[in-house]
Design an enzyme around this catalytic site. Structure first.
Site, PDB file in Angstrom:
ATOM      1  N   LYS A  54      44.973  38.587  52.459  1.00  0.00           N
ATOM      2  CA  LYS A  54      45.765  39.776  52.262  1.00  0.00           C
ATOM      3  C   LYS A  54      45.676  40.645  53.600  1.00  0.00           C
ATOM      4  O   LYS A  54      46.396  41.171  54.149  1.00  0.00           O
ATOM      5  CB  LYS A  54      45.103  40.776  51.298  1.00  0.00           C
ATOM      6  CG  LYS A  54      45.601  40.378  49.985  1.00  0.00           C
ATOM      7  CD  LYS A  54      44.576  41.341  48.821  1.00  0.00           C
ATOM      8  CE  LYS A  54      44.863  40.635  47.492  1.00  0.00           C
ATOM      9  NZ  LYS A  54      44.118  41.199  46.316  1.00  0.00           N
ATOM     10  N   GLN A  98      39.059  44.633  44.851  1.00  0.00           N
ATOM     11  CA  GLN A  98      39.160  43.156  44.391  1.00  0.00           C
ATOM     12  C   GLN A  98      38.444  42.834  43.066  1.00  0.00           C
ATOM     13  O   GLN A  98      37.288  43.199  42.848  1.00  0.00           O
ATOM     14  CB  GLN A  98      38.784  42.172  45.519  1.00  0.00           C
ATOM     15  CG  GLN A  98      39.160  40.635  45.233  1.00  0.00           C
ATOM     16  CD  GLN A  98      40.859  40.577  45.214  1.00  0.00           C
ATOM     17  OE1 GLN A  98      41.562  41.007  45.807  1.00  0.00           O
ATOM     18  NE2 GLN A  98      41.194  39.324  44.254  1.00  0.00           N
ATOM     19  N   ASP A 121      47.439  48.862  43.570  1.00  0.00           N
ATOM     20  CA  ASP A 121      47.509  47.800  42.311  1.00  0.00           C
ATOM     21  C   ASP A 121      48.291  48.192  41.190  1.00  0.00           C
ATOM     22  O   ASP A 121      48.446  47.432  40.213  1.00  0.00           O
ATOM     23  CB  ASP A 121      46.026  47.577  42.199  1.00  0.00           C
ATOM     24  CG  ASP A 121      45.423  46.139  42.842  1.00  0.00           C
ATOM     25  OD1 ASP A 121      46.064  45.239  42.999  1.00  0.00           O
ATOM     26  OD2 ASP A 121      44.138  46.230  42.997  1.00  0.00           O
TER      27      ASP A 121
HETATM   28  N1  GUN Z   1      42.168  39.887  41.218  1.00  0.00           N
HETATM   29  C1  GUN Z   1      43.077  38.721  40.862  1.00  0.00           C
HETATM   30  N2  GUN Z   1      44.260  39.463  41.051  1.00  0.00           N
HETATM   31  C2  GUN Z   1      43.981  40.856  41.587  1.00  0.00           C
HETATM   32  C3  GUN Z   1      44.907  41.733  41.949  1.00  0.00           C
HETATM   33  O1  GUN Z   1      46.116  41.539  42.134  1.00  0.00           O
HETATM   34  N3  GUN Z   1      44.266  43.042  42.497  1.00  0.00           N
HETATM   35  C4  GUN Z   1      42.919  42.944  42.379  1.00  0.00           C
HETATM   36  N4  GUN Z   1      42.384  44.120  42.950  1.00  0.00           N
HETATM   37  N5  GUN Z   1      42.364  42.228  42.016  1.00  0.00           N
HETATM   38  C5  GUN Z   1      42.773  40.960  41.557  1.00  0.00           C
END
Ligand code: GUN
Length: 311
Positions: A54, A98, A121
């Site tokens: 990211k 995350q 998110d």
């Molecule tokens: N863990 C797995 N996929 C995601 C996601 O799309 N966002 C976040 N914050 N954590 C994750």
């Protein structure tokens, strides 16, 4: 020999980034640099990889991003304090924590603490609620990416039976809502299967579209799908082997068998994965553009346009 259409998230995400570059430029002309704060707690290897990727994408696009790395022993109170600080920081338009978080931290409490206007998110209950009533603010990145792939390849779900395997708040639940919304590109008839479903095959065998988001390598086999089904594989699983890397990435679909039957299928890697990051960038740009009223054209995602009522 039968060859399915390979639904390339790599290609679709490249075209998304092309569009977003103009929007980023537009925002920069208004002295706005979209910013994302990423919070990473602990040493989970998969989370480290996702966060690195990211950050790399945000840096490549000259966007503002900062990663807050916290020890797995961090207290809930300190984490809440950090979120409070990020909520008030005007350089961050988006905040991403995350997941998963260590067991001693209540994830719901953390997600609830994020300002819903910065929740790129789309996990905050306010945003989940808005999506469920068909008026989304931020759509969770992976499900939004799946809808964008379908849209790109002109796959309309109208009249189709969609079976989703998995009911997580990150993918299964929101994609089941999106596919069944009364909107131009959705309007599907959706069934959700999960760990409590007695005979998953009896559902997938009747599906025009199967979305599998379980995290079980090769779960969906050729015996479980009907001829010409459209298959969306959300799984990204590491399977150890003798290769130089020591592992291979595989999806939740048994690729060799299912590709002989499917009419269209997303590969792993290069399918849904790249779309998740593209949609995170898009959501962050949407968050940043909410602060800017005089853009040359309103910044609205293509998917919001396609959420028009069904005819
Ligand atoms: N863990 C797995 N996929 C995601 C996601 O799309 N966002 C976040 N914050 N954590 C994750």
């Amino acid at each position: 020999m039968h060859e399915p259409l390979v639904l390339s998230g790599k290609e679709v995400s490249a075209s998304v980034f092309d569009d977003l570059k103009n929007k980023i430029e537009d925002l920069k002309n208004h002295d706005v640099v979209p910013g994302l704060a990423v919070v990473l707690v602990g040493e989970d290897p998969a989370s480290q990889i996702y966060v690195r990727s990211k950050t790399k994408t945000f840096n490549k696009l000259n966007l503002h991003t900062e990663t807050y790395r916290l020890s797995s022993e961090v207290t809930e109170v300190s984490l809440l304090d950090l979120i409070k600080k990020l909520n008030q920081d005007p350089t961050f338009h988006g905040i991403l924590v995350q997941l998963p978080l260590p067991k001693h931290i209540n994830s719901d409490k953390i997600i609830n603490a994020i300002d819903p206007n910065k929740d790129v998110d789309g996990f905050h209950p306010e945003n989940a609620g808005l999506l469920s009533i068909g008026k989304p603010r931020f759509i969770p990145c992976t499900p939004k990416g799946i809808m964008r792939i379908l849209n790109h390849y002109q796959i309309n779900l109208k009249g189709k039976h969609v079976v989703v395997i998995g009911r997580s708040n990150i993918v299964g639940r929101p994609i089941s809502i999106l596919t069944s919304l009364k909107s131009e590109w959705a309007n599907g008839t959706t069934t959700i299967c999960h760990s409590g479903t007695p005979d998953i095959k009896s559902h997938t065998k009747n599906a025009d579209v199967v979305v599998v988001a379980l995290g079980v390598p090769g779960f969906l086999t050729s015996k479980m799908v009907k001829d010409n089904a459209i298959i969306i594989d959300v799984g990204i699983n590491r399977v150890d082997d003798d290769s130089v890397k020591g592992y291979t990435l595989v999806g939740d679909v048994e690729w060799e068998g299912v590709k002989k039957i499917a009419s269209a299928i997303t590969p792993v890697p290069g399918g849904v994965g790249p779309m998740t990051i593209a949609m995170l960038v898009e959501n962050t740009i949407e968050a940043a553009s909410d602060h800017t009223s005089e853009l040359s054209e309103p910044i609205q995602s293509q998917y919001h346009h396609s959420l028009q009522p069904a005819k």
